[in-house]
Design a protein around this motif. Sequence first.
Motif, PDB file in Angstrom:
ATOM      1  N   SER A 670       0.815  -1.216   0.000  1.00 48.90           N
ATOM      2  CA  SER A 670       0.000   0.000   0.000  1.00 48.90           C
ATOM      3  C   SER A 670       0.847   1.264   0.000  1.00 48.90           C
ATOM      4  N   ASP A 671       2.112   1.142   0.379  1.00 48.14           N
ATOM      5  CA  ASP A 671       3.002   2.311   0.359  1.00 48.14           C
ATOM      6  C   ASP A 671       3.564   2.573  -1.036  1.00 48.14           C
ATOM      7  N   ARG A 672       3.470   1.585  -1.932  1.00 52.71           N
ATOM      8  CA  ARG A 672       4.049   1.725  -3.274  1.00 52.71           C
ATOM      9  C   ARG A 672       3.006   1.734  -4.386  1.00 52.71           C
ATOM     10  N   ILE A 673       1.864   1.052  -4.154  1.00 53.09           N
ATOM     11  CA  ILE A 673       0.873   0.852  -5.209  1.00 53.09           C
ATOM     12  C   ILE A 673      -0.415   1.595  -4.844  1.00 53.09           C
ATOM     13  N   SER A 674      -0.995   2.309  -5.807  1.00 57.25           N
ATOM     14  CA  SER A 674      -2.260   2.995  -5.561  1.00 57.25           C
ATOM     15  C   SER A 674      -3.450   2.189  -6.056  1.00 57.25           C
ATOM     16  N   GLU A 675      -3.237   1.376  -7.118  1.00 57.86           N
ATOM     17  CA  GLU A 675      -4.378   0.700  -7.730  1.00 57.86           C
ATOM     18  C   GLU A 675      -3.904  -0.489  -8.554  1.00 57.86           C
ATOM     19  N   ILE A 676      -4.654  -1.562  -8.513  1.00 58.76           N
ATOM     20  CA  ILE A 676      -4.397  -2.723  -9.369  1.00 58.76           C
ATOM     21  C   ILE A 676      -5.737  -3.283  -9.818  1.00 58.76           C
ATOM     22  N   GLU A 677      -5.730  -3.947 -10.954  1.00 59.89           N
ATOM     23  CA  GLU A 677      -6.960  -4.630 -11.353  1.00 59.89           C
ATOM     24  C   GLU A 677      -6.667  -5.754 -12.332  1.00 59.89           C
ATOM     25  N   ILE A 678      -7.546  -6.734 -12.278  1.00 55.23           N
ATOM     26  CA  ILE A 678      -7.566  -7.818 -13.260  1.00 55.23           C
ATOM     27  C   ILE A 678      -8.911  -7.712 -13.961  1.00 55.23           C
ATOM     28  N   ASN A 679      -8.884  -7.350 -15.232  1.00 53.66           N
ATOM     29  CA  ASN A 679     -10.137  -7.169 -15.975  1.00 53.66           C
ATOM     30  C   ASN A 679      -9.874  -7.414 -17.457  1.00 53.66           C
ATOM     31  N   PRO A 680     -10.332  -8.588 -17.944  1.00 49.79           N
ATOM     32  CA  PRO A 680     -11.200  -9.540 -17.236  1.00 49.79           C
ATOM     33  C   PRO A 680     -10.416 -10.670 -16.559  1.00 49.79           C
ATOM     34  N   LEU A 681     -11.105 -11.276 -15.594  1.00 51.47           N
ATOM     35  CA  LEU A 681     -10.663 -12.532 -14.994  1.00 51.47           C
ATOM     36  C   LEU A 681     -11.563 -13.620 -15.565  1.00 51.47           C
ATOM     37  N   ALA A 682     -10.993 -14.517 -16.350  1.00 49.09           N
ATOM     38  CA  ALA A 682     -11.770 -15.587 -16.982  1.00 49.09           C
ATOM     39  C   ALA A 682     -12.009 -16.704 -15.969  1.00 49.09           C
ATOM     40  N   VAL A 683     -13.278 -17.059 -15.783  1.00 53.74           N
ATOM     41  CA  VAL A 683     -13.645 -18.088 -14.810  1.00 53.74           C
ATOM     42  C   VAL A 683     -13.938 -19.385 -15.553  1.00 53.74           C
ATOM     43  N   MET A 684     -13.220 -20.414 -15.182  1.00 54.04           N
ATOM     44  CA  MET A 684     -13.391 -21.717 -15.821  1.00 54.04           C
ATOM     45  C   MET A 684     -14.411 -22.546 -15.040  1.00 54.04           C
ATOM     46  N   GLU A 685     -14.655 -23.767 -15.528  1.00 53.16           N
ATOM     47  CA  GLU A 685     -15.577 -24.652 -14.818  1.00 53.16           C
ATOM     48  C   GLU A 685     -15.020 -24.998 -13.439  1.00 53.16           C
ATOM     49  N   LYS A 686     -15.917 -25.388 -12.564  1.00 52.52           N
ATOM     50  CA  LYS A 686     -15.550 -25.709 -11.186  1.00 52.52           C
ATOM     51  C   LYS A 686     -14.386 -26.701 -11.159  1.00 52.52           C
ATOM     52  N   GLY A 687     -13.347 -26.326 -10.398  1.00 52.61           N
ATOM     53  CA  GLY A 687     -12.167 -27.177 -10.275  1.00 52.61           C
ATOM     54  C   GLY A 687     -11.077 -26.874 -11.266  1.00 52.61           C
ATOM     55  N   GLN A 688     -11.359 -25.955 -12.234  1.00 55.83           N
ATOM     56  CA  GLN A 688     -10.371 -25.663 -13.276  1.00 55.83           C
ATOM     57  C   GLN A 688      -9.752 -24.280 -13.139  1.00 55.83           C
ATOM     58  N   GLY A 689     -10.104 -23.563 -12.108  1.00 55.75           N
ATOM     59  CA  GLY A 689      -9.452 -22.304 -11.800  1.00 55.75           C
ATOM     60  C   GLY A 689      -9.999 -21.100 -12.527  1.00 55.75           C
ATOM     61  N   CYS A 690      -9.232 -20.019 -12.482  1.00 54.70           N
ATOM     62  CA  CYS A 690      -9.562 -18.790 -13.196  1.00 54.70           C
ATOM     63  C   CYS A 690      -8.265 -18.169 -13.680  1.00 54.70           C
ATOM     64  N   ILE A 691      -8.364 -17.350 -14.743  1.00 59.07           N
ATOM     65  CA  ILE A 691      -7.167 -16.872 -15.433  1.00 59.07           C
ATOM     66  C   ILE A 691      -7.260 -15.362 -15.620  1.00 59.07           C
ATOM     67  N   ALA A 692      -6.211 -14.662 -15.217  1.00 59.73           N
ATOM     68  CA  ALA A 692      -6.144 -13.206 -15.355  1.00 59.73           C
ATOM     69  C   ALA A 692      -5.764 -12.857 -16.789  1.00 59.73           C
ATOM     70  N   LEU A 693      -6.737 -12.386 -17.573  1.00 56.80           N
ATOM     71  CA  LEU A 693      -6.491 -12.113 -18.987  1.00 56.80           C
ATOM     72  C   LEU A 693      -5.869 -10.741 -19.217  1.00 56.80           C
ATOM     73  N   ASP A 694      -6.067  -9.815 -18.300  1.00 60.59           N
ATOM     74  CA  ASP A 694      -5.417  -8.509 -18.408  1.00 60.59           C
ATOM     75  C   ASP A 694      -5.148  -7.995 -17.003  1.00 60.59           C
ATOM     76  N   CYS A 695      -4.011  -7.383 -16.799  1.00 67.15           N
ATOM     77  CA  CYS A 695      -3.608  -6.905 -15.478  1.00 67.15           C
ATOM     78  C   CYS A 695      -3.059  -5.497 -15.578  1.00 67.15           C
ATOM     79  N   VAL A 696      -3.373  -4.684 -14.573  1.00 67.22           N
ATOM     80  CA  VAL A 696      -2.862  -3.327 -14.482  1.00 67.22           C
ATOM     81  C   VAL A 696      -2.365  -3.103 -13.061  1.00 67.22           C
ATOM     82  N   VAL A 697      -1.172  -2.550 -12.921  1.00 71.52           N
ATOM     83  CA  VAL A 697      -0.624  -2.171 -11.626  1.00 71.52           C
ATOM     84  C   VAL A 697      -0.205  -0.703 -11.714  1.00 71.52           C
TER      85      VAL A 697
END
Length: 704
Positions: A670-697
């Motif tokens: 929090s002392d170095r970063i003001s904002e982050i986001e994952i948009n979109p986060l792709a959600v897979m079927e149950k048990g198969q996880g989710c994947i960060a398709l775009d990231c901003v820091v």
Amino acid sequence: MGVQSLLQPKSIAIVGASEKIGPGFNAVKALEFVGYEGDLHLVNPRAQELFGRRSYASLDEIPNSVDAVFVAVQADAVVEVAKQAARKGAGALAILSSGFGETKDGKVAQRTLVEITEANDMAVCGPNCLGLLNFVGRSALFGTSLPDKVARGGVAAIVQSGSVGIALLNSARGIGFSYLITTGNEAVTTASDYLEAVIDDPNVTTILVFAEQIKKPAAFMQALRRAREANKPVVVLKSGRSQSGKAAVMAHTGAIAGSDEACDAALLAAGAMQVHSLDDLIETSLLASKSLTRPTKPLLGGLSLSGGEIALVLDAAEEIGAEFAPLDSALPTIKKLLPPFAYLANPLDLTWAGLYDPAVAQGCAEAIASQANVGMLLLLQDAPAGLGLQQATRYSKLLEAVGKGAASAKIPVVALSNVSDQPHPALQEIADSAKIPYLRGTRVGLSAISRYVTWSTRPAQSFVAGSAKEGSLAKSRLDAVPLHRLAAEHEARDILKSYGVAGPREQFSSSVEGAVAAAAEIGFPVVLKGLVENMVHKSDAGLVKLGLLSAEEVRLAAEAMLLSTANLSNHFLGFLVQRKISSLGEIFVGARVDADFGPLVVVGAGGVQVELYKDVAIRLAPISEETANEAIASTKVVQLLSGFRGQPAGDVQAVARTMSALSRFIAEFSDRISEIEINPLAVMEKGQGCIALDCVVIPKDSER
């Protein structure tokens, strides 16, 4: 600072005392009203005697010590009064006078006042307030008239607006007050100081707060958490919810988690019950302060005499989120008590049998209240003041019977009128004698009940810290980003991978030929992105191409991106080639650091419409996976992830892990970063996880 000098002064001076009706008159009468027994000194240079007492020309002339001073003079005389109070060794001032920090011309005077009082360790109520009343300690520094009667009890009201204080005192709702404190400008002593003082008072069982702004937010939230630990409910109404306080931000997160939303998240995390109207404030405070016992289970039981009104209640309950338990163990008893035509559901229609035979109503009430899944019993019964005596008597017996049934099952009971007028005196008398809260208005009453049941049955938010390994790895990757620019998408994703955030298979290339080769190695279809220094929203600039099926398509798309960016002042970094992901749905997860309330994490509907729909949940960071699951469940996007219209269920637990990971990251940095986001986060079927398709820091250094 001696807040106790404000709340329990041993001696009081009233500067501006007068026998003419006004603040100086009212301050004397307020002391008589509460039965003050300490020393009283009246100050008015134009009178030698007031109310049969000697009057002094100034505080300096008073021979004895003064603990607290009530100030009812023009603003230009207040600073001199403060200096005199300091010379007398007073511990506190209550300043009714206006014309200070709330006005452009008064800001300098307020700063001077603050300097004097802080240098002399004086507490200050106000300026620009009505003062305060301590009913249990029988003291008052209060400058307006009082109603003939004020119910005494366990509610401490801390309100920034004097008008709201007057409304509460005159509401005639039966709220019993221990304190009423109007805080005004809070130039020195703030709501958090008063909260800390009343939490430890055994006479206080419930606290209500009206705030126009929250000063010293960290101290305020700490006081709320301490009240939660002391099992004392705090009901908070915060005004001033507008778009004007929203900061301009580079990513979506700040636009949907502005200052108001940050405050909401902080109040939730601290265990306060937040409301949004005076009616909500009154009904919730009444319920919390009048309930003899706390519900221990979240589901409700209900009884009524009207199927039509039951339908109205169920409509409101579905929107509010109040849940009635299905009837199970109560059914055999109810079937014996009610006629065959009775419709057996919860809430239960008692029919004429329950109205004319109190034993039937009591038996049904006890049966429902005894179910293992019911935490609170509701009698849904209108009781307008215009009822005839015969009907009022029947309803009174019904209320009494239902109260006895709930008491036998040892769970709390509340009466709720679907209309919001004053209940008939006969019913109110029975409710008061049986200590049953009688709420008014379907939606307001049900909201209060849902709010109170949630507070009683759900623990305050717990916080989790990231591991040293996570933080160390993320720091090294953050440090590797050149100082003159933001982290590119793949670099941002690499930073978040330190906390377990998963990304798609991808390769970065600085050339068209390299991008073509990367696509062939990854396998078609692919996504091609053009990365430009410090450009966050690539799709807006046409730098994202989806579903490319061949090397030629990749080549053409890459060449077009090079051409479109040729005249940009920002440096073109290269191409990012990703395997195209097919998912059940795409959502948004973000985080930011609020200047007042610290790190926050956000989850909700994804894509470019996130700011438009704002179907999001916001929590103070860092959060556990359990809290993340609760946040996800509060959004509509959870329907998409739960097998909407026959679709497979999504991996909600993976989303919760990602949300928790992001929250740990923003809390750690929090002392170095003001904002982050994952948009979109792709959600897979149950048990198969989710994947960060775009990231901003976004770092705190806005020049990067």
